[in-house]
Write an enzyme that holds these catalytic residues in place. Structure first.
Site, PDB file in Angstrom:
ATOM      1  N   GLY A 100       0.811  -1.213   0.000  1.00  0.00           N
ATOM      2  CA  GLY A 100       0.000   0.000   0.000  1.00  0.00           C
ATOM      3  C   GLY A 100       0.841   1.257   0.000  1.00  0.00           C
ATOM      4  O   GLY A 100       0.552   2.218  -0.734  1.00  0.00           O
ATOM      5  N   GLU A 101       1.896   1.253   0.788  1.00  0.00           N
ATOM      6  CA  GLU A 101       2.782   2.411   0.854  1.00  0.00           C
ATOM      7  C   GLU A 101       3.576   2.578  -0.441  1.00  0.00           C
ATOM      8  O   GLU A 101       3.929   3.696  -0.821  1.00  0.00           O
ATOM      9  CB  GLU A 101       3.728   2.289   2.047  1.00  0.00           C
ATOM     10  CG  GLU A 101       3.046   2.358   3.409  1.00  0.00           C
ATOM     11  CD  GLU A 101       2.289   1.101   3.777  1.00  0.00           C
ATOM     12  OE1 GLU A 101       1.232   1.211   4.422  1.00  0.00           O
ATOM     13  OE2 GLU A 101       2.742  -0.001   3.390  1.00  0.00           O
ATOM     14  N   LEU A 102       3.834   1.458  -1.133  1.00  0.00           N
ATOM     15  CA  LEU A 102       4.530   1.547  -2.418  1.00  0.00           C
ATOM     16  C   LEU A 102       3.656   2.281  -3.437  1.00  0.00           C
ATOM     17  O   LEU A 102       4.165   3.034  -4.273  1.00  0.00           O
ATOM     18  CB  LEU A 102       4.893   0.149  -2.933  1.00  0.00           C
ATOM     19  CG  LEU A 102       5.800   0.110  -4.164  1.00  0.00           C
ATOM     20  CD1 LEU A 102       7.137   0.784  -3.895  1.00  0.00           C
ATOM     21  CD2 LEU A 102       6.016  -1.333  -4.630  1.00  0.00           C
TER      22      LEU A 102
ATOM     23  N   CYS B  72       4.159   5.908  -2.738  1.00  0.00           N
ATOM     24  CA  CYS B  72       5.444   6.349  -3.295  1.00  0.00           C
ATOM     25  C   CYS B  72       5.369   6.489  -4.808  1.00  0.00           C
ATOM     26  O   CYS B  72       5.955   7.420  -5.391  1.00  0.00           O
ATOM     27  CB  CYS B  72       6.546   5.355  -2.941  1.00  0.00           C
ATOM     28  SG  CYS B  72       7.073   5.378  -1.207  1.00  0.00           S
TER      29      CYS B  72
END
Length: 414
Positions: free
Chosen positions: A61-63, A66
């Protein structure tokens, strides 16, 4: 507080070495990082030759968060050298390799000496972590070298225990800027940190990733032609607890005109075989997506045993259950919200501000029983129309977060 953390990480090192010999998964975890270390050492780069920005994502999810920010850099500053790191092994190598950065690798374990060579070689201008991630030794190493440290699309659950609260306060204070995803997050950060940090709500860059992913889709996803069911209930990112709750509804008389499309979180052969066994026990007509002509499907249950379809399949649904929150934490609610679907989820949504906001707006329903599920599926057409507008509007308000974060990062003089 930080001294204690640094001492503990140093004492942990011999155990990591020992356990990596005995535990195959940890051995692979360490081996991958050792290979990355050699690759970084051999990477041809002249310090100071380019502006460098380091982005870090804890997991999948954080990718996505980014990625939206990286795409803004690629558009506005194509010459900037981007580094992308991830931590979780849930990020596939193929996803990392396809990321629009110049150098991609897995973050080393957070020991005091882990980052020295990276900072010396690349001399980044900014280090950007996403959501809730914070690695004390990484942040300390960045601060020592006067690298701007930023927590973007930031979220937080303020701890209750005094020791944990003080630790959180100490670590989050290492960021030069904290950019919460929602106003509620800004209030929580200010409650914890007071005036000890620069805090400014700019939104969640994942909104941009979701919108871009859907709007750039190759083709529109449609229901099968002459499909004999008037409603489609999508079960997304399901685990066994999800299926234990929802699959008994297959024999519910009031849902005889409702099709169930199941997208399990994992699609390995063993998992699919287990689901097929369960479906056969309910004596329900089902088909595997990979083994049928979907365009002319007639099955009440379609089991999607391939990846890459879910985000577009929401377009053809009427309701969506988002898995994970019955036993762990809720998965991505933004994709179905983009299409305005009424959402169902388990109760563990406290770490997902977008899910909490959708719940507060009346577009996401927390369910734990069969009766609660049936109540949502029985919503009036007027209520569903209102939810459609509200959920879609919520996603649209998040558009542009990545660019706002970029502008905030670059507002600091070089």
């Amino acid at each position: 507080m930080l001294i204690i953390y640094r001492i503990l990480t140093i004492l942990l090192w011999p155990w990591v070495v020992l356990l990596s010999i005995l535990v195959p998964s940890l051995r692979n975890f360490v081996r991958t990082r050792e290979e990355d270390k050699k690759r970084i050492r051999n990477f041809q780069f002249i310090a100071g030759s380019k502006k460098v920005v380091w982005l870090h994502a804890a997991s999948v999810g954080e990718l996505d968060q980014c990625k939206a920010l990286a795409q803004v850099y690629r558009k506005k500053e194509p010459e900037t050298f981007l580094i992308q790191t991830v931590f979780s092994d849930s990020v596939r190598d193929s996803s990392l390799e396809a990321f629009p950065a110049d150098l991609k690798f897995r973050l080393p374990l957070d020991f005091p000496w882990s980052y020295r060579s990276i900072f010396q070689k690349f001399q980044p201008k900014s280090l950007v972590l996403m959501a809730w991630d914070r690695w004390p030794n990484l942040l300390l190493a960045a601060r020592k070298r006067k690298v701007q440290t930023v927590l973007a699309s930031a979220v937080i659950t303020v701890p209750k225990g005094r020791f944990k609260r003080e630790f959180y306060k100490t670590v989050f204070s290492l960021f030069d800027k904290i950019l919460p995803s929602h106003r509620s997050g800004e209030e929580k950060f200010k409650e914890l940190l007071g005036n000890a940090a620069y805090i400014k709500t700019l939104g969640d860059s994942r909104f941009d990733s979701v919108i871009q992913k859907i709007e750039s889709g190759a083709k529109e996803f449609k229901r099968p032609k002459d499909y004999p069911f008037s409603r489609v209930f999508l079960l997304a990112s399901t685990y066994k607890p999800c299926e234990d709750l929802l699959l008994p509804l297959l024999n519910e008389e009031s849902l005889k005109d409702t099709a169930f499309w199941i997208f399990p979180h994992k699609t390995d052969p063993q998992r699919i075989q287990e689901l097929e066994t369960t479906l056969r026990s309910y004596k329900v007509d089902y088909s595997l997506y990979s083994q049928s002509q979907f365009e002319t499907a007639r099955s009440k249950v379609i089991l999607f045993d391939v990846l890459g379809i879910l985000a577009h399949a929401y377009r053809a649904g009427d309701f969506a259950y988002i898995g994970g929150a019955l036993h762990n934490r809720v998965h991505n609610v933004l994709e179905p919200a983009y299409f305005g679907l009424p959402l169902l989820s388990g109760p563990r949504i406290q770490h997902a501000p977008e899910a909490l906001e959708l719940k507060n707006r009346g577009g996401l329903f927390v369910i734990q029983t069969k009766e609660e599920v049936l109540e949502v599926l029985d919503l009036s057409s007027e209520r569903r129309e209102a939810i459609h507008f509200s959920n879609r509007e919520f996603v649209e308000t998040g558009r542009g977060a990545a660019e706002r974060i970029y502008e905030e990062l670059e507002s600091v003089p070089s």
